[in-house]
Design a protein around this motif. Structure first.
Motif, mmCIF file in Angstrom:
data_model
loop_
_atom_site.group_PDB
_atom_site.id
_atom_site.type_symbol
_atom_site.label_atom_id
_atom_site.label_comp_id
_atom_site.label_asym_id
_atom_site.label_seq_id
_atom_site.Cartn_x
_atom_site.Cartn_y
_atom_site.Cartn_z
ATOM 1 N N LEU A 8 82.269 103.655 77.407
ATOM 2 C CA LEU A 8 81.345 103.470 76.484
ATOM 3 C C LEU A 8 81.328 102.297 75.870
ATOM 4 O O LEU A 8 82.377 102.015 75.266
ATOM 5 C CB LEU A 8 80.886 104.655 75.677
ATOM 6 C CG LEU A 8 80.844 106.101 76.394
ATOM 7 C CD1 LEU A 8 80.512 107.211 75.555
ATOM 8 C CD2 LEU A 8 79.577 106.136 77.327
ATOM 9 N N LEU A 10 79.052 100.194 72.423
ATOM 10 C CA LEU A 10 77.604 100.319 71.534
ATOM 11 C C LEU A 10 77.314 98.541 71.519
ATOM 12 O O LEU A 10 78.241 98.026 71.089
ATOM 13 C CB LEU A 10 78.271 100.664 70.223
ATOM 14 C CG LEU A 10 78.048 102.319 70.150
ATOM 15 C CD1 LEU A 10 78.480 102.557 68.764
ATOM 16 C CD2 LEU A 10 76.770 102.927 70.243
ATOM 17 N N GLY A 38 78.820 110.516 80.732
ATOM 18 C CA GLY A 38 78.285 109.296 79.880
ATOM 19 C C GLY A 38 77.100 109.456 79.291
ATOM 20 O O GLY A 38 76.890 109.051 78.072
ATOM 21 N N HIS A 39 76.048 109.901 80.102
ATOM 22 C CA HIS A 39 74.855 110.068 79.332
ATOM 23 C C HIS A 39 75.014 111.227 78.105
ATOM 24 O O HIS A 39 74.495 111.111 77.094
ATOM 25 C CB HIS A 39 73.893 110.546 80.261
ATOM 26 C CG HIS A 39 73.242 109.382 80.985
ATOM 27 N ND1 HIS A 39 72.718 108.347 80.703
ATOM 28 C CD2 HIS A 39 73.550 109.082 82.450
ATOM 29 C CE1 HIS A 39 72.248 107.709 81.365
ATOM 30 N NE2 HIS A 39 72.985 107.845 82.517
ATOM 31 N N SER A 42 76.821 109.643 75.177
ATOM 32 C CA SER A 42 76.173 108.505 74.457
ATOM 33 C C SER A 42 75.266 109.178 73.340
ATOM 34 O O SER A 42 75.029 108.453 72.480
ATOM 35 C CB SER A 42 75.337 107.749 75.606
ATOM 36 O OG SER A 42 74.377 108.353 76.157
ATOM 37 N N VAL A 61 73.733 101.980 74.164
ATOM 38 C CA VAL A 61 75.084 102.480 74.730
ATOM 39 C C VAL A 61 74.959 102.037 76.171
ATOM 40 O O VAL A 61 74.193 102.388 76.826
ATOM 41 C CB VAL A 61 75.103 104.042 74.460
ATOM 42 C CG1 VAL A 61 76.538 104.144 75.121
ATOM 43 C CG2 VAL A 61 74.981 104.483 73.190
ATOM 44 N N ILE A 63 77.035 102.179 79.670
ATOM 45 C CA ILE A 63 77.799 103.338 80.448
ATOM 46 C C ILE A 63 78.344 102.735 81.578
ATOM 47 O O ILE A 63 77.529 102.116 82.331
ATOM 48 C CB ILE A 63 77.004 104.664 80.515
ATOM 49 C CG1 ILE A 63 76.413 105.186 79.493
ATOM 50 C CG2 ILE A 63 77.858 105.600 81.593
ATOM 51 C CD1 ILE A 63 75.236 106.237 79.581
#
Length: 71
Positions: A8, A10, A38-39, A42, A61, A63
């Motif tokens: 991940l 930012l 990942g979703h 995030s 974010v 991924i």
């Protein structure tokens, strides 16, 4: 055996910059499981950062699910 590591990152659209990538554990056995995690992660990460900062810096974010060989 091939596994997938979740990464991940930012990023701020306003600053046009990203923080260093964050490798997440555990390794995933399928690409699909990695992307789904990942979703979900995030969303948690954005909540931790806080709505005010997300809006002000236009935080997004990224991924990634990277293949790794597990011995």
């Amino acid at each position: 055996m091939i596994k997938f590591v979740l990464i991940l990152q930012l990023c701020s659209v306003v600053q046009m910059d990203c923080m260093p990538e964050i490798n997440q554990n555990p390794l995933f056995s399928t690409h699909s499981a990695c992307v789904n995690a990942g979703h979900l992660r995030s969303l948690k990460l954005l909540n931790e950062v806080g709505e005010q900062l997300v809006n002000r810096a236009k935080i997004q974010v990224r991924i990634k699910c990277k293949e790794v060989r597990e011995s």
